[in-house]
Scaffold this active site. Structure first.
Site, PDB file in Angstrom:
ATOM      1  N   SER A 155     -44.442  15.270 -25.913  1.00  0.00           N
ATOM      2  CA  SER A 155     -43.811  15.010 -27.223  1.00  0.00           C
ATOM      3  C   SER A 155     -44.691  15.616 -28.302  1.00  0.00           C
ATOM      4  CB  SER A 155     -43.719  13.493 -27.455  1.00  0.00           C
ATOM      5  OG  SER A 155     -43.471  13.208 -28.819  1.00  0.00           O
ATOM      6  N   TYR A 182     -47.485   5.036 -26.762  1.00  0.00           N
ATOM      7  CA  TYR A 182     -46.623   6.188 -26.476  1.00  0.00           C
ATOM      8  C   TYR A 182     -47.370   7.495 -26.728  1.00  0.00           C
ATOM      9  CZ  TYR A 182     -42.494   9.241 -26.894  1.00  0.00           C
ATOM     10  OH  TYR A 182     -41.571  10.255 -26.758  1.00  0.00           O
TER      11      TYR A 182
HETATM   12  C1  BMA Z   1     -40.408  11.672 -29.905  1.00  0.00           C
HETATM   13  C2  BMA Z   1     -40.006  10.228 -29.977  1.00  0.00           C
HETATM   14  C3  BMA Z   1     -39.065  10.041 -31.131  1.00  0.00           C
HETATM   15  C4  BMA Z   1     -39.661  10.586 -32.395  1.00  0.00           C
HETATM   16  C5  BMA Z   1     -40.131  12.015 -32.184  1.00  0.00           C
HETATM   17  C6  BMA Z   1     -40.781  12.627 -33.411  1.00  0.00           C
HETATM   18  O1  BMA Z   1     -41.276  11.858 -28.828  1.00  0.00           O
HETATM   19  O2  BMA Z   1     -41.162   9.474 -30.201  1.00  0.00           O
HETATM   20  O3  BMA Z   1     -38.750   8.677 -31.288  1.00  0.00           O
HETATM   21  O4  BMA Z   1     -38.713  10.530 -33.428  1.00  0.00           O
HETATM   22  O5  BMA Z   1     -41.010  12.068 -31.099  1.00  0.00           O
HETATM   23  O6  BMA Z   1     -41.850  11.856 -33.866  1.00  0.00           O
END
Ligand code: BMA
Length: 248
Positions: free
Chosen positions: A128, A141
């Site tokens: 992410s 996360y």
């Molecule tokens: C992603 C999630 C989403 C978030 C995006 C940007 O991995 O965590 O919920 O909106 O990143 O921060």
């Protein structure tokens, strides 16, 4: 693209980015197995293997079943949950759960799958943008997604000699069940669609991504056209991380 007759296994392939990737790879002629705790909601032609990525035995069994008749060519790790909290407000149980599903499961999956990549192969881990920069209240996360990025580089270095490439994709906000359940949590009076639109507005492209747009990048990284790319991280974030919060 040389996708014909490739054998692919997608952890977290029943929905979201994993499901979009399963469809994209099948459309290009690959054989796809989906390992997931949930059954895919649509039928797809993919082999479905029930699997809880927290369990080493189930992960190994998923790899064994996907490679019964042929070696594995491609592995995608796309499972994810998002819990909210700072380091102080996150419980130890929540932290362990997020690590287990988002990051430790990738270790288990790759540990089982790499020996099955007997003709070389390619791995993509779905991380992410929050591995690089993050919102408030996503400590567990963000840490799990950072783990995936570091793991990507470590595996790329260790397994290059076996002709196995390993890359990470770092999506911004994508319209998936995970993000929709986050939007529901924070939507209040605005409603879910409105919240998704607001989150989209934060991205310079002015919208959240479709899962297919991330699947396209994953497909590229798995394929022959990415033959010299390994140990890399690719953002697909609609410009989110290119932009400073400072406005004129
Ligand atoms: C992603 C999630 C989403 C978030 C995006 C940007 O991995 O965590 O919920 O909106 O990143 O921060």
């Amino acid at each position: 693209m040389d996708l014909q007759s490739k054998n692919a296994l997608i952890f977290g392939g029943a929905s979201g980015i994993g499901w979009a990737t399963a469809k994209a790879l099948m459309a290009l002629g690959a054989e796809v197995a989906i390992a997931d705790v949930r059954t895919p909601s649509e039928s797809s032609g993919a082999q479905y293997i029930p699997c809880d990525v927290r369990d080493e035995v189930q992960v190994s069994e998923a790899v064994r079943r996907a490679t019964e008749s042929r070696p594995l060519d491609w592995l995608v790790y796309s499972t994810g949950i998002q819990q909210y909290g700072s380091v102080v407000s996150t419980t130890v149980e929540e932290y362990d759960l997020v690590q287990a599903i988002n990051a430790r499961g990738a270790f288990l999956a790759c540990r089982a799958a790499i020996p099955a990549m007997r003709n070389g192969g390619a791995i993509v881990l779905v991380s992410s943008v929050q591995a690089l920069a993050c919102q408030e209240g996503v400590a567990a996360y963000a840490a799990s997604k950072g783990t995936l990025e570091a793991l990507t580089r470590a595996m790329a270095v260790d397994h290059a000699k076996e002709n196995i490439r390993v890359n990470a994709v770092l999506p911004g906000t994508v319209d998936t069940p995970m993000v929709r359940s986050s939007a529901e949590r924070f939507s209040g009076v605005d409603g879910l669609e409105q919240t998704l639109q607001q989150w989209g507005d934060d991205h310079p492209l002015g919208r959240v991504a479709h899962a297919d747009e991330i699947a396209n990048l994953i497909t590229f990284l798995l394929g022959e056209k990415a033959s010299f790319i390994t140990g890399a991280s690719y953002r697909a974030d609609g410009g989110l991380l290119a932009q400073l919060a400072v406005r004129l």
